[in-house]
Design a protein around this motif. Structure first.
Motif, PDB file in Angstrom:
ATOM      1  N   PHE A   1       0.818  -1.214   0.000  1.00  0.00           N
ATOM      2  CA  PHE A   1       0.000   0.000   0.000  1.00  0.00           C
ATOM      3  C   PHE A   1       0.852   1.265   0.000  1.00  0.00           C
ATOM      4  O   PHE A   1       0.671   2.152  -0.839  1.00  0.00           O
ATOM      5  N   SER A   2       1.773   1.394   0.940  1.00  0.00           N
ATOM      6  CA  SER A   2       2.563   2.630   1.046  1.00  0.00           C
ATOM      7  C   SER A   2       3.466   2.823  -0.169  1.00  0.00           C
ATOM      8  O   SER A   2       3.652   3.955  -0.636  1.00  0.00           O
ATOM      9  N   ASP A   3       4.014   1.732  -0.701  1.00  0.00           N
ATOM     10  CA  ASP A   3       4.878   1.848  -1.875  1.00  0.00           C
ATOM     11  C   ASP A   3       4.096   2.395  -3.069  1.00  0.00           C
ATOM     12  O   ASP A   3       4.580   3.275  -3.795  1.00  0.00           O
ATOM     13  N   ARG A   4       2.892   1.864  -3.284  1.00  0.00           N
ATOM     14  CA  ARG A   4       2.066   2.346  -4.389  1.00  0.00           C
ATOM     15  C   ARG A   4       1.643   3.793  -4.172  1.00  0.00           C
ATOM     16  O   ARG A   4       1.633   4.605  -5.101  1.00  0.00           O
ATOM     17  N   PHE A   5       1.298   4.131  -2.936  1.00  0.00           N
ATOM     18  CA  PHE A   5       0.859   5.486  -2.607  1.00  0.00           C
ATOM     19  C   PHE A   5       1.963   6.496  -2.903  1.00  0.00           C
ATOM     20  O   PHE A   5       1.744   7.514  -3.581  1.00  0.00           O
ATOM     21  N   LEU A   6       3.158   6.212  -2.410  1.00  0.00           N
ATOM     22  CA  LEU A   6       4.282   7.131  -2.604  1.00  0.00           C
ATOM     23  C   LEU A   6       4.707   7.193  -4.061  1.00  0.00           C
ATOM     24  O   LEU A   6       5.103   8.258  -4.564  1.00  0.00           O
ATOM     25  N   ALA A   7       4.618   6.063  -4.768  1.00  0.00           N
ATOM     26  CA  ALA A   7       4.974   6.044  -6.188  1.00  0.00           C
ATOM     27  C   ALA A   7       4.027   6.930  -6.993  1.00  0.00           C
ATOM     28  O   ALA A   7       4.462   7.666  -7.891  1.00  0.00           O
ATOM     29  N   ARG A   8       2.757   6.914  -6.684  1.00  0.00           N
ATOM     30  CA  ARG A   8       1.795   7.740  -7.416  1.00  0.00           C
ATOM     31  C   ARG A   8       2.021   9.222  -7.130  1.00  0.00           C
ATOM     32  O   ARG A   8       1.848  10.067  -8.012  1.00  0.00           O
TER      33      ARG A   8
END
Length: 390
Positions: free
Chosen positions: A239-246
């Motif tokens: 979740f956090s990886d996808r959030f920060l990537a976006r």
């Protein structure tokens, strides 16, 4: 006043019955009086009452029994407790009645004052007229909501959050709204049961997050935005990886966002939950505990998870002008938050009197209908140019 309103008065004392009935008559309300619970309940068969004034202390079946029986009968109007009892008893009884079929709208202390009855009847009139203005039954299913998500008909509405000292706008909470082709604007209480039943929390969050990103990029929202996240989402390892990537892909500073976790949800220790919240905090995302004070694990969460903000539930905030118990609870929460260096947001601020007290409690931020209702992006654009908050 609305002469269509009908009231029931349940009190074992004839003088008290007469006084309340006369006050109600002065407001154009037709009232029927009863000396005991059994007679009152018998009258519910075939009669519709918009409001029931019920004494709590009566011989035989008392006001507490009356509340339980009203719920059993499916009464859907409003109830006022009539009593001189201690506020702790009134508060506890109100809590008991929250899941019931009716709404407790207040208490009427003895001796009675006509102004107090006037305010209660005005509240019922507002509810009565609002209900009469929209009677269409809403029937939606899972397929409709899935199509709405896919076609972009779930939009963001934004509710302003302001600084309590200056009244300056500091951010918004993004709230999902379903634009239905038949029913119009649908609020979360309609579609959240579908989300929970079908496990659509990730899809709903992705939609709200995507809407927020687009609104920031295309329409110039410059303040922080709070996003509600289900704990199930945070237990997803990525979740956090996808959030920060976006955020990176769209050139948006992660500090723009606050992640809100509803405190009412059950809490369980989970490595992914810790990982996601820690990564978000390390990258500047604020983490807020929403509806604080309504769940069983409040202190455990504060001690174990990296929150830097808590939002005091509206049920406490709305009582700080009248309920000593709520005042004491809010003071305790604020003292705890201050000792932990956590920012405080008051939810459900609905009048000027409540807003004026927040700074005294050390509450930094506020949101609620007194400040503004959730609104579409078009209204945000206009207000950014024209409106001054409180």
């Amino acid at each position: 006043m609305n002469t269509k309103l009908k009231a029931m008065v349940v009190d074992d004392h004839p003088i008290h019955q007469t006084i309340i009935k006369q006050y109600l008559a002065n407001k154009g309300v037709n009232a029927t009086t009863f000396g005991n619970v059994t007679e009152a309940l018998r009258s519910l068969q075939g009669n519709t009452y918009n409001i029931i004034f019920c004494d709590l202390q009566m011989p035989g079946k008392d006001g507490i029994d009356m509340m339980l029986l009203l719920n059993k009968h499916g009464y859907s109007g409003s109830v006022v407790f009539v009593s001189a009892m201690d506020d702790t008893i009134i508060s506890s009884l109100t809590c008991m009645c929250r899941p019931f079929t009716f709404n407790v709208i207040g208490k009427l202390a003895k001796p009675y004052f006509e102004d107090d009855i006037d305010k209660l009847i005005a509240c019922v009139c507002d509810k009565h007229q609002s209900k009469a203005s929209f009677q269409k039954q809403i029937e939606v299913d899972e397929r409709e909501f899935l199509v709405a998500l896919a076609e972009g008909r779930v939009k963001n509405y934004y509710q302003p959050i302001v600084d309590t000292k200056s009244g300056v706008l500091v951010g918004y909470e993004a709230l999902a709204r379903w634009m239905h082709p038949i029913y119009g604007l649908l609020l979360p209480y309609v579609f959240l049961p579908i989300v929970e039943k079908c496990g659509l929390s990730p899809e709903l969050f992705d939609t709200v997050f995507s809407n927020a990103i687009q609104d920031i990029k295309l329409h110039g929202i410059k303040h922080s935005i709070s996003l509600n996240v289900a704990q199930d989402n945070l237990e997803d390892a990525l979740f956090s990886d996808r959030f920060l990537a976006r955020c990176s892909e769209n050139n948006i500073d992660p500090k723009t966002f606050t992640i809100e976790i509803t405190e009412r949800e059950s809490y369980s220790s989970n490595v992914n939950l810790y990982k996601n919240l820690l990564k978000l905090r390390l990258n500047g995302v604020s983490v807020s505990i929403d509806d604080f004070g309504t769940g069983s694990s409040s202190l455990e969460k504060l001690s174990q998870l990296p929150f830097n903000e808590l939002k005091i539930d509206r049920s406490f905030i709305q009582g700080i002008t009248t309920e000593q118990k709520d005042k004491n609870i809010v003071r305790s929460i604020c003292g705890l938050a201050k000792s932990l260096n956590i920012s405080i947001v008051a939810e459900g601020v609905e009048d000027e009197e409540t807003f004026s007290l927040l700074e005294e409690y050390g509450i930094n931020l506020a949101q609620g209908y007194f400040i503004d209702k959730p609104m579409p992006l078009e209204a945000i654009t206009v207000l950014n140019k024209e409106k001054k908050y409180v």
